[in-house]
Design a protein around this motif. Structure first.
Motif, PDB file in Angstrom:
ATOM      1  N   LYS A 240      51.703  31.273  34.122  1.00 25.93           N
ATOM      2  CA  LYS A 240      52.478  32.374  33.567  1.00 25.93           C
ATOM      3  C   LYS A 240      51.657  32.809  32.274  1.00 25.93           C
ATOM      4  CE  LYS A 240      55.555  30.989  36.241  1.00 25.93           C
ATOM      5  NZ  LYS A 240      55.312  29.305  36.546  1.00 25.93           N
ATOM      6  N   TYR A 241      51.574  34.248  32.173  1.00 26.15           N
ATOM      7  CA  TYR A 241      50.615  34.854  31.300  1.00 26.15           C
ATOM      8  C   TYR A 241      51.496  35.934  30.341  1.00 26.15           C
ATOM      9  CZ  TYR A 241      46.611  32.797  33.577  1.00 26.15           C
ATOM     10  OH  TYR A 241      45.990  31.816  34.252  1.00 26.15           O
ATOM     11  N   MET A 242      50.911  36.094  29.192  1.00 30.90           N
ATOM     12  CA  MET A 242      51.713  36.781  28.190  1.00 30.90           C
ATOM     13  C   MET A 242      50.731  37.830  27.520  1.00 30.90           C
ATOM     14  SD  MET A 242      53.435  35.898  24.612  1.00 30.90           S
ATOM     15  CE  MET A 242      54.966  35.057  25.266  1.00 30.90           C
ATOM     16  N   SER A 243      51.077  39.185  27.645  1.00 30.93           N
ATOM     17  CA  SER A 243      50.031  40.295  27.173  1.00 30.93           C
ATOM     18  C   SER A 243      50.539  40.598  25.612  1.00 30.93           C
ATOM     19  CB  SER A 243      50.125  41.455  28.072  1.00 30.93           C
ATOM     20  OG  SER A 243      49.369  42.501  27.458  1.00 30.93           O
ATOM     21  N   THR A 244      49.626  40.142  24.699  1.00 30.47           N
ATOM     22  CA  THR A 244      49.975  40.588  23.314  1.00 30.47           C
ATOM     23  C   THR A 244      49.029  41.382  22.572  1.00 30.47           C
ATOM     24  OG1 THR A 244      48.600  38.650  22.461  1.00 30.47           O
ATOM     25  CG2 THR A 244      50.606  37.897  23.511  1.00 30.47           C
TER      26      THR A 244
ATOM     27  N   SER B 258      52.977  30.727  40.520  1.00 36.47           N
ATOM     28  CA  SER B 258      52.359  31.945  39.596  1.00 36.47           C
ATOM     29  C   SER B 258      52.845  33.178  40.397  1.00 36.47           C
ATOM     30  CB  SER B 258      50.927  31.743  39.714  1.00 36.47           C
ATOM     31  OG  SER B 258      50.389  31.980  41.054  1.00 36.47           O
ATOM     32  N   THR B 259      52.229  34.336  39.532  1.00 30.65           N
ATOM     33  CA  THR B 259      52.623  35.512  40.122  1.00 30.65           C
ATOM     34  C   THR B 259      52.076  35.797  41.420  1.00 30.65           C
ATOM     35  OG1 THR B 259      52.555  36.427  37.767  1.00 30.65           O
ATOM     36  CG2 THR B 259      52.402  38.152  39.569  1.00 30.65           C
ATOM     37  N   LEU B 260      50.874  35.683  41.721  1.00 31.10           N
ATOM     38  CA  LEU B 260      50.486  35.872  43.288  1.00 31.10           C
ATOM     39  C   LEU B 260      51.130  34.839  44.243  1.00 31.10           C
ATOM     40  CD1 LEU B 260      48.389  37.214  45.099  1.00 31.10           C
ATOM     41  CD2 LEU B 260      46.640  35.126  44.298  1.00 31.10           C
ATOM     42  N   GLU B 261      51.538  33.693  43.743  1.00 30.00           N
ATOM     43  CA  GLU B 261      52.085  32.812  44.721  1.00 30.00           C
ATOM     44  C   GLU B 261      53.529  33.361  45.241  1.00 30.00           C
ATOM     45  OE1 GLU B 261      49.717  28.611  43.699  1.00 30.00           O
ATOM     46  OE2 GLU B 261      51.586  29.110  42.751  1.00 30.00           O
ATOM     47  N   LEU B 262      54.163  33.918  44.015  1.00 28.69           N
ATOM     48  CA  LEU B 262      55.759  34.486  43.955  1.00 28.69           C
ATOM     49  C   LEU B 262      55.550  35.614  44.991  1.00 28.69           C
ATOM     50  CD1 LEU B 262      58.521  34.532  43.521  1.00 28.69           C
ATOM     51  CD2 LEU B 262      58.016  35.945  41.338  1.00 28.69           C
ATOM     52  N   SER B 263      54.575  36.491  44.836  1.00 30.07           N
ATOM     53  CA  SER B 263      54.388  37.674  45.627  1.00 30.07           C
ATOM     54  C   SER B 263      54.263  37.200  47.264  1.00 30.07           C
ATOM     55  CB  SER B 263      53.211  38.466  45.101  1.00 30.07           C
ATOM     56  OG  SER B 263      52.987  39.658  46.066  1.00 30.07           O
TER      57      SER B 263
ATOM     58  N   ASP C 130      53.065  38.180  33.108  1.00 29.47           N
ATOM     59  CA  ASP C 130      54.373  38.297  33.366  1.00 29.47           C
ATOM     60  C   ASP C 130      55.208  38.702  32.247  1.00 29.47           C
ATOM     61  OD1 ASP C 130      54.483  35.967  35.934  1.00 29.47           O
ATOM     62  OD2 ASP C 130      53.050  35.546  34.479  1.00 29.47           O
ATOM     63  N   VAL C 131      54.845  38.593  31.050  1.00 37.06           N
ATOM     64  CA  VAL C 131      55.600  39.256  29.761  1.00 37.06           C
ATOM     65  C   VAL C 131      54.721  39.925  29.263  1.00 37.06           C
ATOM     66  CG1 VAL C 131      56.904  38.285  27.758  1.00 37.06           C
ATOM     67  CG2 VAL C 131      56.878  36.847  29.891  1.00 37.06           C
ATOM     68  N   ILE C 132      55.164  41.092  28.339  1.00 38.49           N
ATOM     69  CA  ILE C 132      54.593  41.984  27.287  1.00 38.49           C
ATOM     70  C   ILE C 132      55.228  41.729  26.176  1.00 38.49           C
ATOM     71  CG2 ILE C 132      54.003  44.323  27.140  1.00 38.49           C
ATOM     72  CD1 ILE C 132      54.081  44.722  30.139  1.00 38.49           C
TER      73      ILE C 132
END
Length: 524
Positions: free
Chosen positions: A436-440, A29-34, A316-318
């Protein structure tokens, strides 16, 4: 059987360390990647973070392999020489007592030190960094500095005039409460834990003090704290309402509610009005009024003191809707990676060039391996975000109606569809869409949300399970509270919409949506 030699040719798949790292980074995830990036920065000296906004094509191995430019060394040397000369000049001027600024020198915006610097003088704009690291810590402390249930009760206990023994007993009971404000352990067990199993007289004395302290505890705010079970918690709150002077609660209704709390809680949970009428000896109208009164009570007195940590989701994606449309009138969407979650890394040029200049020296092979690991890491991070972007673009293209009309327009989609389109394996798509999350424009969703099985329709097509769940939610929201829809009725309504959905499937979707059954949704 005699031993002999034979030659065989076979193929097998070997996962190289680079491939293993690529698979590992893809599922983080984003936190784990950081956290993984911070670990690699601490562990590998050839890897460094850059604050510059690098172009996308320069993000990766191509950027890491660039040698250090001669101009960079010239600038560093000039900066170092200038700093050293200025320091020497400053120290010599200070010793002689004659401090004279050259005529062409840049103005000193920091001042001469005769006036104090205002906290806002050097922080122009909202993007300025804080000058002290303690500021962030103080902000976090303020965010988490709410009063807990035990602190709230201890503060009230200070206003009570108690002896030393009773005060200690009350403090012990407060510390024995769970997060919801219930006292789960019996007083006898608490006394036995303090006095010991053999000291019977001390146990009896402790039980007496605990009984007095429990009455004091149950008189504190919030009302219902210190209860041993749900029935006692509701009873304490009902007695408190009945004793109030404002008379907002009917006395007969309160007494009926108290009698209901004396019955098994299963009858109240099932809203079995008939059996409650028989057990309490009250009319149907009185039972329903008492149940409505009980529904206004708080079953967990410590709820408002709970320390609920809000985990903010960073997409992660916009996805943004463009102003222009395609030739067929369909809206267009742009899919971009969130630059805030992309680590800006590069290979340390000075260390890399120094290693090239000392080939054959002791330890060169080990350092060369660490340099290669740094390049692999940057390349795998770039490949991770490239894969996320490709999958997100394919999802947006398949589910374009969702971004325009909402959940009801969701199409059936499985991992194999995206895998076949992009030429990837299903396991790779599964790793990409997890955490992984997408902002829509419709909100922020996990990539896995856009996948769902299909249900058959009368026309021979398929309807997405997500769309069916949204339709069930819409039916329940519009139902008559006095006559809620059963699962069979919901299945019939879906059939009228052309969707073949069994009753047990409707019940499963209703449970996923956390919608209560029809008998529990019925208004009193």
């Amino acid at each position: 059987m005699k031993p002999g030699l034979s030659l065989r040719v076979s193929q097998h798949l070997a996962l190289t360390p680079q491939l293993q790292q690529s698979i590992w980074l893809l599922q983080l995830s984003t936190l784990e990647l950081s956290q993984e990036v911070e670990h690699m920065l601490d562990d590998n000296p050839f890897l460094e973070r850059t604050t510059e906004e690098a172009e996308r094509e320069e993000f990766g191995v191509a950027q890491a392999d660039l040698p250090a430019q001669r101009d960079d060394y010239a600038d560093d040397a000039q900066h170092a020489t200038g700093s050293a000369s200025s320091d020497t000049a400053t120290s010599s001027d200070t010793e002689s007592g004659d401090v004279t600024a050259p005529a062409d020198a840049a103005p000193d915006w920091e001042g001469d030190g005769s006036a104090d610097l205002s906290p806002d003088d050097s922080e122009w704009g909202g993007e300025a960094r804080a000058r002290h690291a303690e500021d962030d810590t103080e902000a976090q402390d303020l965010a988490h500095g709410h009063e807990s249930l035990t602190d709230h009760l201890h503060r009230q206990a200070l206003s009570l005039r108690l002896g030393e023994v009773d005060r200690s007993a009350l403090r012990f009971l407060i510390e024995s409460l769970n997060e919801h404000g219930y006292l789960e352990d019996p007083l006898e067990e608490l006394a036995a834990g303090l006095a010991g199993a053999d000291a019977l007289e001390e146990q009896e004395e402790l039980v007496h003090h605990f009984t007095v302290a429990l009455r004091l505890l149950q008189s504190l705010e919030p009302v219902g704290v210190g209860a041993r079970d749900l029935a006692e918690c509701l009873t304490l709150q009902l007695r408190h309402l009945a004793a109030r002077d404002d008379a907002q609660v009917d006395a007969d209704t309160a007494q009926t509610a108290l009698r209901i709390c004396e019955q098994p809680m299963d009858l109240l949970a099932r809203r079995d009005v008939r059996r409650l009428m028989q057990a309490c000896g009250a009319s149907d109208e009185r039972i329903r009024a008492a149940m409505a009164l009980i529904a206004r009570l708080e079953p967990r007195p410590g709820r408002r003191f709970a320390d609920v940590e809000r985990n903010l989701v960073v997409p992660d994606v916009i996805v943004r809707k463009l102003a222009r449309s395609s030739g067929d009138g369909q809206p267009q969407f742009s899919v971009q990676l969130n630059p805030d979650v992309m680590p800006r890394l590069r290979v340390h040029d000075i260390y890399a060039n120094a290693l090239r200049g000392h080939k054959g020296s002791e330890g060169h092979a080990g350092l060369q391996q660490r340099l290669q690991e740094a390049r692999w890491f940057i390349k795998n991070i770039q490949q991770r975000f490239d894969t996320i972007l490709r999958v997100s673009q394919a999802i947006v293209q398949r589910q374009k109606n969702f971004f325009t009309h909402g959940e009801l327009a969701m199409r059936p989609l499985v991992l194999r569809d995206i895998a076949d389109e992009l030429g990837l394996h299903e396991s790779t798509i599964s790793r990409v869409t997890t955490a992984k999350y997408m902002s829509t424009p419709m909100g922020t969703y996990e990539l896995k949300y856009f996948f769902g099985s299909g249900l058959g329709t009368e026309t021979g097509g398929n309807a997405s399970s997500t769309a069916v769940r949204a339709l069930i939610k819409q039916f329940v929201a519009a139902e008559n509270p006095l006559k809620p829809l059963s699962d069979s009725q919901l299945a019939e309504m879906l059939k009228e919409q052309g969707i073949e959905c069994a009753r047990r499937t409707v019940a499963k979707y209703r449970d996923v949506l956390k919608i209560a059954p029809a008998n529990l949704r019925k208004s009193l």
